[in-house]
Design an enzyme around this catalytic site. Sequence first.
Site, PDB file in Angstrom:
ATOM      1  N   LYS A  52      38.089  43.304  35.445  1.00 40.91           N
ATOM      2  CA  LYS A  52      39.494  43.739  36.090  1.00 40.91           C
ATOM      3  C   LYS A  52      40.471  43.085  35.354  1.00 40.91           C
ATOM      4  O   LYS A  52      41.607  43.963  34.915  1.00 40.91           O
ATOM      5  CB  LYS A  52      39.348  43.420  37.442  1.00 40.91           C
ATOM      6  CG  LYS A  52      38.339  44.196  38.344  1.00 40.91           C
ATOM      7  CD  LYS A  52      38.392  43.888  39.873  1.00 40.91           C
ATOM      8  CE  LYS A  52      38.208  42.608  40.194  1.00 40.91           C
ATOM      9  NZ  LYS A  52      36.648  42.267  39.983  1.00 40.91           N
ATOM     10  N   ASP A  97      45.931  39.499  41.228  1.00 42.77           N
ATOM     11  CA  ASP A  97      44.586  39.221  41.146  1.00 42.77           C
ATOM     12  C   ASP A  97      44.154  38.765  42.531  1.00 42.77           C
ATOM     13  O   ASP A  97      44.923  37.960  43.150  1.00 42.77           O
ATOM     14  CB  ASP A  97      44.223  37.937  40.280  1.00 42.77           C
ATOM     15  CG  ASP A  97      42.556  38.126  40.051  1.00 42.77           C
ATOM     16  OD1 ASP A  97      41.921  39.131  40.420  1.00 42.77           O
ATOM     17  OD2 ASP A  97      41.953  37.206  39.439  1.00 42.77           O
ATOM     18  N   THR A 142      38.115  42.131  45.099  1.00 42.29           N
ATOM     19  CA  THR A 142      36.809  41.867  45.163  1.00 42.29           C
ATOM     20  C   THR A 142      36.659  42.382  46.664  1.00 42.29           C
ATOM     21  O   THR A 142      35.343  42.583  47.165  1.00 42.29           O
ATOM     22  CB  THR A 142      36.366  40.824  44.894  1.00 42.29           C
ATOM     23  OG1 THR A 142      36.808  39.707  45.858  1.00 42.29           O
ATOM     24  CG2 THR A 142      36.243  40.358  43.463  1.00 42.29           C
ATOM     25  N   ARG A 201      30.583  38.708  32.559  1.00 46.43           N
ATOM     26  CA  ARG A 201      31.092  37.428  32.846  1.00 46.43           C
ATOM     27  C   ARG A 201      29.714  36.279  32.482  1.00 46.43           C
ATOM     28  O   ARG A 201      30.032  35.361  31.608  1.00 46.43           O
ATOM     29  CB  ARG A 201      31.640  37.150  34.071  1.00 46.43           C
ATOM     30  CG  ARG A 201      32.054  35.452  34.184  1.00 46.43           C
ATOM     31  CD  ARG A 201      33.042  35.484  35.173  1.00 46.43           C
ATOM     32  NE  ARG A 201      34.189  35.851  35.264  1.00 46.43           N
ATOM     33  CZ  ARG A 201      34.949  36.352  36.455  1.00 46.43           C
ATOM     34  NH1 ARG A 201      34.518  35.682  37.713  1.00 46.43           N
ATOM     35  NH2 ARG A 201      36.158  36.893  36.436  1.00 46.43           N
TER      36      ARG A 201
END
Length: 245
Positions: A52, A97, A142, A201
């Site tokens: 993202k 975020d 999330t 990640r």
Amino acid sequence: MKDDQALRPTSLDGYIGQDHIKEPLAAALESAKIRKAPLPHVLLAGPPGLGKTTLAVIIANTIGWKMMDIIGSTAGRPLDLTQKILFLKEPTVFFLDEIHALRVPTQEVLYPVLEDGKLLYPSNFGVRTVDIVPLTIIGATTHMGKLAQPFIDRFQLQFTLQFYEIDELMELGAISAGKLQLDIGEDSLELVAERARGTPRYMNNYLKWLRDFDLYHKRDEPLDPTYVKQILWNKLKIDAKGLNS
């Protein structure tokens, strides 16, 4: 340059995976460019580590705007967020975020920004409507279910990121390994990808660990599957399913 920045692609052409997102986003970016208009506001949802933030960086690079990033839990009071936006001096991609962590009153600061490109600013004479610089807000979350539907609906572009397939992680890993100057074969990359749980990640983190151990052991040969298994399990305790102890 930090590893995370070095491994992060800077354009959609270099972004691996999420094919269901890339064409709609490319179309929106090209349309905004042709119309000489700001990109509509974007909401990105999905588990951690799927890209993202990388997409937000790519959007800012593509349109050539400054990027400001804030974590929702640190945005502060409504007035704090209002002032952050009010003091922007140039067209900006404003990346929030974990946007679900914004308190509801702070979220409400964004309603007129998302709807009309304006800001409501409290003063001694009541609330003033203030014009702001061209702004594209990108929210990343999330926990989509923690956002109110009227808030969600104000984002014209909404994308949900999906977990990666093994072959996508291997393609991404091959690029990352090249940037890390890591000599690793396809069989070894597949072992790493199988343990990455569909998440870029983790794939990149494991490759960075392998790079560090490779340098630590002063090896001068490619990373073979036996060595990769030894590091991932014996040293990092990451089993074949990507689970740790």
